[in-house]
Structure formats: structure tokens, C-alpha cells
Design a protein around this motif. Structure first.
Motif, PDB file in Angstrom:
ATOM      1  N   ARG A  28       0.841  -1.207   0.000  1.00 47.97           N
ATOM      2  CA  ARG A  28       0.000   0.000   0.000  1.00 47.97           C
ATOM      3  C   ARG A  28       0.881   1.264   0.000  1.00 47.97           C
ATOM      4  O   ARG A  28       0.612   2.226  -0.724  1.00 47.97           O
ATOM      5  N   SER A 165       0.790  -3.516  -7.468  1.00 48.94           N
ATOM      6  CA  SER A 165      -0.684  -3.584  -7.479  1.00 48.94           C
ATOM      7  C   SER A 165      -1.165  -5.022  -7.352  1.00 48.94           C
ATOM      8  O   SER A 165      -2.109  -5.307  -6.606  1.00 48.94           O
ATOM      9  N   TYR A 168      -0.663  -6.131  -3.828  1.00 49.92           N
ATOM     10  CA  TYR A 168      -1.584  -5.440  -2.920  1.00 49.92           C
ATOM     11  C   TYR A 168      -2.996  -6.015  -2.997  1.00 49.92           C
ATOM     12  O   TYR A 168      -3.593  -6.356  -1.968  1.00 49.92           O
ATOM     13  N   TYR A 169      -3.531  -6.134  -4.206  1.00 47.87           N
ATOM     14  CA  TYR A 169      -4.917  -6.595  -4.332  1.00 47.87           C
ATOM     15  C   TYR A 169      -5.057  -8.078  -4.001  1.00 47.87           C
ATOM     16  O   TYR A 169      -6.103  -8.511  -3.491  1.00 47.87           O
ATOM     17  N   GLU A 170      -3.997  -8.850  -4.253  1.00 48.17           N
ATOM     18  CA  GLU A 170      -4.025 -10.254  -3.849  1.00 48.17           C
ATOM     19  C   GLU A 170      -4.081 -10.370  -2.326  1.00 48.17           C
ATOM     20  O   GLU A 170      -4.857 -11.162  -1.783  1.00 48.17           O
ATOM     21  N   GLU A 172      -5.059  -8.017  -0.244  1.00 46.58           N
ATOM     22  CA  GLU A 172      -6.333  -7.456   0.210  1.00 46.58           C
ATOM     23  C   GLU A 172      -7.443  -8.497   0.125  1.00 46.58           C
ATOM     24  O   GLU A 172      -8.257  -8.643   1.039  1.00 46.58           O
TER      25      GLU A 172
END
Length: 324
Positions: A28, A165, A168-170, A172
Motif C-alpha cells: 500500500r 498492485s 496489494y490486491y491479492e 487485500e
């Protein structure tokens, strides 16, 4: 004398959670650094290298190492990222910008300074016209060089952003999925303890055996799984000599009819015909698969899936609201 480890399953879980949280926070922070342009590229590369090490991405680590120390002609990763970052001037003859990003950053600043100091003569004499032509060519060449290096810089940052990214999204999603499952698990554990506490006592035995992974342990785990379903039936709908009619079919409810008694419980707890049918089919398939797994060599992955399906099905049945 050997020492007894103080690491408990609980402490391991905390450590794993802390590591996952650290990766999420680092990703992040890196996204903000890139998107807000608040950190120099060389510092971004150092932080991204740490992130790549935490998530075990060796290719990205090697690429970022090249961005810090320069590219090499005999390195497969170097050649791959020479293309991805637009560094080739003559790929066939292996000519290009092999230097690290920091070197290109310094060159961009130097060339911009050089460009800003260039001036064209004001005179219209032949000498001045030749000077103007020379300066114009030099300015054009410098601008092209700056554009080329800036393009490399942009591609490097774009690749960094894509990598960060994805991480991060994984993470999250993993964090959200863990949170959803943990909250649901607490609800299911509470319902099981309220309605059939002996089932809850059998669950750790199944998990322990599945963690062993050998054939005998898996067989024992599946046997216990089948007993859990049977014990569940005995708890929520005790055996009787009665016969119940469901969908035009008359079902016995004696001690050997575990599925019938669970279906009777479902029938009494919901009016939704589609949900009854789906739960009935899931229960039948699950019971058949668990029973079959007891007598065959199931893989550890299949056994874990069956156990999880059993746990989730029991939870869904217990969550049924009366006559809803």
C-alpha cells in the motif's frame, strides 16, 4: 540437552498474520509512493526489492537487482527486461541502454540542464545561421535523448506499479477472505456447540489426521468425517419410528437413516423448495464421497476439500431459519 520450542500454533498464526499484514502495508505504501510521485525511483526500487523478497518473487528480485546495478548480456532476465523497459537501440546486435535506472535519472537531469542553457544566436549573418543550425540540431538531439531515457523510466515505473498492485490486491483479497471465513467459522462453531457439541469435539481429530497427509491418516479422517455427519443427524433430529412425507416420498427416520433425518430437519426449517433440493443433493453427494473415500486412497487435497465441505454444509443447515 535439547530445548523445548516455545512456538505454539497460536504464535505461529500471529507471526503469519503479522507477515501478511506487513506485506499488505508495504505494498500500500509503495502504491502511494508511485502514484503520488513522492519517492525517488531508486528508493522505490529498494522498497520494491524488499516486497519481492517477502512474497518470494525471484524474477522481480533479479530484475530490480539489474535496475540497481546494471544489465548484462548473458542474463536471461536482463534480456527480457531490456525489451520490457524499452532499452534496446539495436536488439539484433545487442546494443542498448544497459545502465541502471539511477544512471539514466542522472543523465536526464544533466541533459535537461544542458538543454535549458542552449540559446540560438539572434544575428542573421551566414555565421549565425550556421550556428543556429548547429544549436538546433544539438537541442533536437538532446531532447530526443531525454525522451528516450524518460521512456525507459516510465516503463520501469509502470512495471513496478503492476507488480505492486498485483501483490496489494491479492493480499487485500486474502485478508478479506480470511476475515469472512473467520467470522463465519465463529458463527458455525457457536451453532454446533449449541446443537451438537460432540460434533465440535471431533473436528480437531480430523484436522490433525489431515495434516499428517499419509494414506492411513486420511482414511481415519474420512471415517471420522462420516461419523460427524451421523452424529450431527442424531443431535439435530434423533431417531424415531415415525415416517415423514417430503415431496411425495415417505421417509423412515430410524437410527440407520441419517440422511433422511437431516433432510427432515431441513424440511422443517425452510419453505424454499430450491434450497431444500440443493441441500439434499449436496448432502447426498457429500455422504457418498466421504463413504467412498473411507474405502479408497484419496489424496490429501481431496480429503481436505471433503472435510471443509462437510463443515460448511453443517453450518448452512444450522443457519436455516424456521419456516423461512
Amino acid at each position: 540437552m535439547s530445548q523445548v520450542s516455545n512456538i505454539t500454533p497460536q504464535s505461529q498464526g500471529v507471526r503469519k498474520q503479522s507477515r501478511s499484514q506487513h506485506v499488505l502495508e508495504l505494498a500500500r505504501e509503495l502504491l502511494d509512493d508511485i502514484e503520488l510521485s513522492r519517492t525517488p525511483p531508486e528508493n522505490l526500487i529498494l522498497k520494491a526489492s524488499r516486497l519481492a523478497r517477502w512474497v518470494g518473487n525471484d524474477e522481480i528480485r533479479l530484475w530490480l537487482k539489474r535496475e540497481m546495478g546494471g544489465y548484462y548480456v548473458n542474463c536471461e532476465t536482463s534480456l527480457k527486461y531490456m525489451s520490457l523497459t524499452g532499452r534496446w537501440t539495436d536488439k539484433e546486435n545487442k546494443r542498448g541502454y544497459w545502465g541502471p535506472l539511477a544512471q539514466h535519472e542522472a543523465a536526464i537531469l544533466a541533459e535537461k540542464s544542458k538543454l535549458s542553457s542552449m540559446r540560438t544566436p539572434d544575428s542573421s549573418s551566414d555565421y549565425a545561421l550556421a550556428a543556429i543550425s548547429s544549436v538546433t540540431k544539438s537541442m533536437s538531439s538532446t531532447a530526443t535523448y531525454i525522451a528516450t531515457l524518460s521512456g525507459i523510466r516510465t516503463r520501469v515505473l509502470a512495471l513496478l506499479h503492476e507488480f505492486v498492485s498485483n501483490v496489494y490486491y491479492e493480499k487485500e483479497f486474502d485478508s478479506l477472505a480470511e476475515s469472512i471465513f473467520e467470522n463465519y467459522k465463529k458463527e458455525v462453531d457457536l451453532l454446533i456447540s449449541q446443537h451438537c457439541g460432540d460434533v465440535l469435539e471431533k473436528l480437531p481429530a480430523v484436522m490433525d489426521r489431515l495434516s499428517d497427509g499419509d494414506v492411513e491418516s486420511i482414511t481415519h479422517a474420512m471415517t471420522t468425517c462420516r461419523r460427524i455427519i451421523e452424529s450431527f443427524a442424531d443431535s439435530i433430529f434423533p431417531a424415531s419410528d415415525e415416517i415423514i412425507e417430503i415431496g411425495g416420498n415417505k421417509l423412515k427416520l430410524d437410527a440407520s437413516k441419517h440422511q433422511n433425518r437431516i433432510n427432515a430437519f431441513i424440511h422443517q426449517r425452510t419453505n424454499s423448495q430450491s434450497r431444500k433440493q440443493r441441500l439434499r443433493q449436496n448432502l447426498s453427494n457429500l455422504f457418498d464421497r466421504v463413504s467412498s473415500a473411507v474405502h479408497s486412497e484419496s489424496t490429501a487435497e481431496e480429503a481436505r476439500a471433503l472435510f471443509l465441505n462437510t463443515y460448511l454444509l453443517l453450518g448452512e443447515i444450522l443457519h436455516l431459519d424456521i419456516r423461512k
